[in-house]
Design an enzyme around this catalytic site. Structure first.
Site, PDB file in Angstrom:
ATOM      1  N   THR A 185       0.840  -1.202   0.000  1.00  0.00           N
ATOM      2  CA  THR A 185       0.000   0.000   0.000  1.00  0.00           C
ATOM      3  C   THR A 185       0.873   1.249   0.000  1.00  0.00           C
ATOM      4  O   THR A 185       0.623   2.200  -0.735  1.00  0.00           O
ATOM      5  CB  THR A 185      -0.915   0.023   1.245  1.00  0.00           C
ATOM      6  OG1 THR A 185      -1.653  -1.192   1.284  1.00  0.00           O
ATOM      7  CG2 THR A 185      -1.876   1.189   1.191  1.00  0.00           C
ATOM      8  N   GLY A 186       1.898   1.250   0.832  1.00  0.00           N
ATOM      9  CA  GLY A 186       2.800   2.406   0.896  1.00  0.00           C
ATOM     10  C   GLY A 186       3.449   2.655  -0.446  1.00  0.00           C
ATOM     11  O   GLY A 186       3.350   3.743  -1.010  1.00  0.00           O
TER      12      GLY A 186
ATOM     13  N   TRP B 126       2.634   1.677  -3.334  1.00  0.00           N
ATOM     14  CA  TRP B 126       1.661   1.984  -4.401  1.00  0.00           C
ATOM     15  C   TRP B 126       1.527   3.504  -4.558  1.00  0.00           C
ATOM     16  O   TRP B 126       1.320   4.013  -5.651  1.00  0.00           O
ATOM     17  CB  TRP B 126       0.300   1.380  -4.050  1.00  0.00           C
ATOM     18  CG  TRP B 126      -0.758   1.617  -5.091  1.00  0.00           C
ATOM     19  CD1 TRP B 126      -1.016   0.855  -6.186  1.00  0.00           C
ATOM     20  CD2 TRP B 126      -1.692   2.695  -5.118  1.00  0.00           C
ATOM     21  NE1 TRP B 126      -2.044   1.386  -6.911  1.00  0.00           N
ATOM     22  CE2 TRP B 126      -2.489   2.515  -6.283  1.00  0.00           C
ATOM     23  CE3 TRP B 126      -1.947   3.796  -4.305  1.00  0.00           C
ATOM     24  CZ2 TRP B 126      -3.512   3.396  -6.629  1.00  0.00           C
ATOM     25  CZ3 TRP B 126      -2.967   4.675  -4.646  1.00  0.00           C
ATOM     26  CH2 TRP B 126      -3.736   4.470  -5.798  1.00  0.00           C
ATOM     27  N   HIS B 127       1.693   4.241  -3.454  1.00  0.00           N
ATOM     28  CA  HIS B 127       1.524   5.695  -3.506  1.00  0.00           C
ATOM     29  C   HIS B 127       2.687   6.410  -4.164  1.00  0.00           C
ATOM     30  O   HIS B 127       2.579   7.583  -4.513  1.00  0.00           O
ATOM     31  CB  HIS B 127       1.304   6.253  -2.096  1.00  0.00           C
ATOM     32  CG  HIS B 127      -0.063   5.959  -1.567  1.00  0.00           C
ATOM     33  ND1 HIS B 127      -0.383   4.753  -0.991  1.00  0.00           N
ATOM     34  CD2 HIS B 127      -1.200   6.700  -1.545  1.00  0.00           C
ATOM     35  CE1 HIS B 127      -1.655   4.767  -0.628  1.00  0.00           C
ATOM     36  NE2 HIS B 127      -2.178   5.923  -0.961  1.00  0.00           N
ATOM     37  N   GLY B 128       3.797   5.733  -4.321  1.00  0.00           N
ATOM     38  CA  GLY B 128       4.911   6.385  -4.987  1.00  0.00           C
ATOM     39  C   GLY B 128       6.171   5.564  -4.854  1.00  0.00           C
ATOM     40  O   GLY B 128       6.330   4.787  -3.919  1.00  0.00           O
TER      41      GLY B 128
END
Lengths: 467, 372
Positions: A318-319, A321-323
């Site tokens: 998830t982390g 995925w944000h960048g």
């Protein structure tokens, strides 16, 4: 293209809507498909091909899996696995390749590796997730496979949610792809939702974003405790109104075109725990990860050791995925650990705690979390967080912090109110005859003021003569 | 349930977006924006190349925003909204007391300043002619009391003192001269320049350092030349609720000869350019705006000559000096590309004054030509 631009509001949108509504219902998907591609290709035309490949791949796999999921289950499963790997590989290559190279180059053996300088294709994280979850749904028997390439393509590339979500599941729009009921009530509702989202983005997020820019670029010697908190709170509001404004616009546009998208935010900043925050924040993403990563990994069904590992895996992804940067991984793990600790030790106690305590607890952690999210450089991040905690001998307040506090005081009040469900409650109490007059006027006013800010952002006096 | 407001809602929205779109294309394109002092984009031309590399899309966006109907009205609306929401600045311009607009003072490039100072010292070393260094502060420091409370700026006084301490030549105390008269109309309210009156006080500071007796302000015949001056800060601020400025002249142009020097040739220039009072940038009234090299001859009774290396602040100050020096050369290093040493080989002068506003001195990369 972005929604909050003159070109979208006053060229793309009117043409798209006018042609859409004069086209017979059965031809509307063709028009939608065309305008989707224009929308997507506006900034980086070459990447249309990449998106088309992604669409084609998942379309074909969807058909195969749909046809053979029962009689040749093992083959279908294998193809599905390969497809997931291909999708992830595309995403990893275009989004993370350079990041991986740069990270590996620290190790002497790999020091020769050079980054390729790949420009991130817009929205790739969103549409890859949408496209790849479809064959999985087909395999799981949750939906029939889509025979029409056009319809499937329309779904993946649907411009309202193409570049910043919400992540729409195929199962949620499958019916609408075949047939859409459009009436005045829906269109008007869509318009209202869109303009409110536009206002959130242009008038609130961009406005408070300038305050964060001031603090983000400030050297540590100038920072004060109050200033650092002011900056952090500014970013906390910026990201919420930016992102939820975008979701509002997407939902509104979908409504105008006859699609219903699920809500993506539910007043996240009224949460009383981190667990609750993640039920209210970017709902389509967390539920995607739950359904396609956490549960397939075994979720909580394989013992607490395995559950901890699963949670850490999901939150690392998830982390990231944000960048493509280490701070995003850190940000994901921060929440993974917080959620675990909360669940294991004091979630029940927190429910009984006084509301003010629970709110403060949750918001302080969320604000700190946003700093991990916003400051890419780990050393800068540590300095900034240190100053927030009053370490390093920074002053408590300065005239500079006073100045910005005063300048943004009104905006901050508006932001606090807009983060609470107050507006919604007042709206539901207004009587119908008042609404008939008030509503369209309010919406027109927001659109006018947004237009002023958008035109102003292109105001570019050439001041060479200022010499 | 169908509601009446739904149809109204749809109509208003559709009329707005379609209406503005149509207006962009139907209303005749404007070619030039006076407020922004630049040429506006015209209708983009299609080519396969520009479509492929995305240029076409960018051009379309610029065209739409440049030709957006009532462009300047939107700009004004935005600045009003900012003020309404309690902001005390817009586009880096402060809403100061008495409807004065003041640009924020920041320093972007410290190394550039270092280079400029070194160039001045190089000039001082290389010549026997006395050099004077004169930095002019802006309204941002002299009228600091008018700024919003706690407004954030670089301190100009400190900065001038530091820069003065680094040069090996005489310096001019414009700061005190202006500060002593800060209650007077010494800066424009809508422009970054000093007024002719402010320039007069600068001239007295210069007289102090150079050692001559300045004239009294009452000895001049003050004339108002324009009451409609809306300057650069007005443009960049987006603020549209302020009153225009008044421009004056103190020194008469009679008996003054202005020559524009280009290489070995020269043609006639103007002391006061009355045509410029009809356009937006009225400040160019003084000497007609920026020129690479101007020579002003007068019959002052003092045969000495001056070289003034200038920015536009000097334009309203030099008229006062023409009554003390027979020959004054005004050099603009942004246009004069031969360098100061070359000029000094060709022309004999008795003193050199480097006269810049602090603002421009910190931003202009051409000052290095002083030493080259």
């Amino acid at each position: 293209m972005v929604f909050s631009s003159i070109v979208f509001l006053y060229l793309y949108l009117p043409i798209t809507l006018i042609v859409y509504f004069i086209t017979p219902a059965r031809l509307r998907n063709i028009w939608l498909f065309i305008v989707n591609l224009i929308f997507y290709g506006w900034g980086e035309p070459v990447y249309i091909i990449l998106m088309l490949i992604s669409i084609l791949l998942n379309y074909v796999v969807g058909i195969y899996v749909g046809k053979y999921r029962e009689e040749k289950n093992r083959t279908a499963r294998r193809i599905l696995t390969v497809n997931i790997i291909l999708n992830v590989a595309l995403l990893v290559f275009f989004k993370y390749f350079d990041f991986l190279i740069e990270s590996l180059a620290v190790i002497p053996v790999f020091s020769e590796l050079k980054p390729l300088g790949i420009a991130l294709p817009i929205g790739i994280s969103f549409y890859t997730f949408q496209a790849m979850s479809y064959p999985i749904d087909v395999y799981r028997g949750e939906t029939k496979y889509q025979k029409s390439f056009l319809k499937f393509g329309t779904y993946v590339a649907l411009f309202p949610q193409l570049i910043a979500g919400p992540i729409v599941r195929y199962t949620d729009v499958a019916k609408s792809l075949e047939e859409r009921n459009i009436d005045a009530t829906r269109i008007a509702k869509g318009i209202r939702r869109f303009v409110i989202g536009l206002g959130k983005k242009v008038l609130l997020a961009n406005n408070i974003g300038q305050l964060w820019d001031v603090y983000h670029s400030m050297s540590p010697e100038q920072l004060t405790v109050t200033g650092a908190w002011l900056g952090a709170i500014a970013f906390t509001f910026q990201i919420y109104f930016d992102f939820s404004g975008y979701s509002d616009m997407a939902i509104g546009l979908g409504e105008m075109l006859g699609f219903t998208f699920l809500e993506n935010f539910n007043y996240p900043y009224i949460s009383k725990s981190i667990t609750e925050f993640w039920r209210r924040w970017h709902i389509s993403l967390s539920s995607w990860f739950k359904d396609y990563v956490y549960i397939p990994l075994g979720g909580n069904r394989k013992g607490w050791k395995r559950q901890i590992i699963n949670i850490l895996i999901v939150w690392s992804i998830t982390g990231l995925w944000h960048g493509a940067s280490w701070n995003f991984l850190l940000w994901g793990l921060y929440y993974g650990i917080l959620l675990m600790v909360e669940k294991l030790f004091f979630y029940e106690k927190l429910k009984k705690a006084p509301a003010w305590f629970a709110h403060t607890y949750a918001m302080v952690l969320v604000i700190v979390g946003w700093m991990i999210f916003a400051i890419e450089d780990i050393r800068e991040l540590m300095t900034y967080l240190g100053i927030m905690l009053g370490m390093g001998g920074a002053d408590f307040i300065s005239s500079q912090a006073m100045y910005y506090l005063k300048n943004y005081f009104f905006v901050l009040i508006v932001l606090v109110l807009a983060s609470l469900p107050i507006g919604k409650n007042i709206y539901s109490k207004i009587k119908e005859p008042v609404k008939i007059v008030f509503e369209p006027l309010a919406i027109a006013l927001v659109l006018i003021v947004c237009t002023a800010y958008l035109v102003d952002s292109t105001y570019n006096p050439f001041l060479y003569f200022r010499f | 349930m169908r509601r009446k407001s739904d149809s109204i809602q749809i109509l208003i929205f559709v009329w707005m977006v379609v209406g503005f779109m149509a207006a962009i294309f139907v209303i005749e394109d404007k070619t030039f924006s006076e407020q922004e002092n630049r040429v506006l984009a015209d209708m983009p031309k299609y080519s396969n190349e520009s479509l492929k590399n995305g240029e076409l899309m960018k051009e379309i966006e610029v065209y739409l925003t440049d030709q957006f109907p009532l462009r300047d009205t939107w700009i004004g609306l935005k600045s009003r909204m900012e003020r309404f929401s309690g902001k005390t600045e817009n586009n880096n311009v402060f809403f100061a007391k008495d409807d004065v607009l003041i640009k924020r003072f920041e320093v972007a490039n410290e190394t550039l300043i270092e280079k400029n100072i070194n160039a001045i010292n190089k000039l001082v070393e290389s010549t026997d002619i006395p050099v004077y260094f004169s930095l002019i502060p802006g309204a941002v420091s002299i009228w600091e009391e008018k700024l919003p409370a706690n407004a954030q700026n670089r301190n100009q006084k400190e900065m001038i003192d530091t820069l003065y301490s680094k040069v090996n030549c005489k310096t001019v105390d414009n700061y005190s001269a202006l500060e002593n008269h800060k209650d007077e109309y010494i800066f424009y309210k809508t422009d970054h320049h000093w007024t002719a009156l402010g320039a007069y006080y600068g001239y007295t500071a210069l007289a102090d350092t150079l050692g001559f007796e300045p004239k009294k302000i009452d000895d001049y015949n003050k004339e108002t030349v324009s009451e409609e001056f809306l300057g650069t800060v007005y443009s960049s601020s987006g603020v549209r609720w302020v009153e225009p400025d008044t421009m004056s002249k103190y020194v008469s142009e009679e008996g003054k000869k202005v020559e524009i020097i280009v290489g070995d040739n020269s043609r006639e220039g103007v002391f006061y350019d009355y045509d410029k009072l009809k356009v937006k940038d009225k400040y160019a009234f003084y000497f007609g705006g920026n020129t690479a090299l101007l020579k002003i001859s007068s019959d002052s009774g003092n045969e000495k000559s001056l070289l003034i290396i200038r920015d536009s602040y000097s334009d309203s100050e030099i008229p006062f000096l023409t009554e003390h020096f027979d020959e004054i050369y005004m050099m603009d290093l942004r246009y004069y590309k031969f360098g100061v040493p070359y000029f000094l080989e060709q022309t004999k002068v008795d003193a050199i004054i480097i006269n810049y506003s602090l603002d421009n001195f910190c931003e202009d990369g051409n000052v290095v030509m002083v030493g080259n």
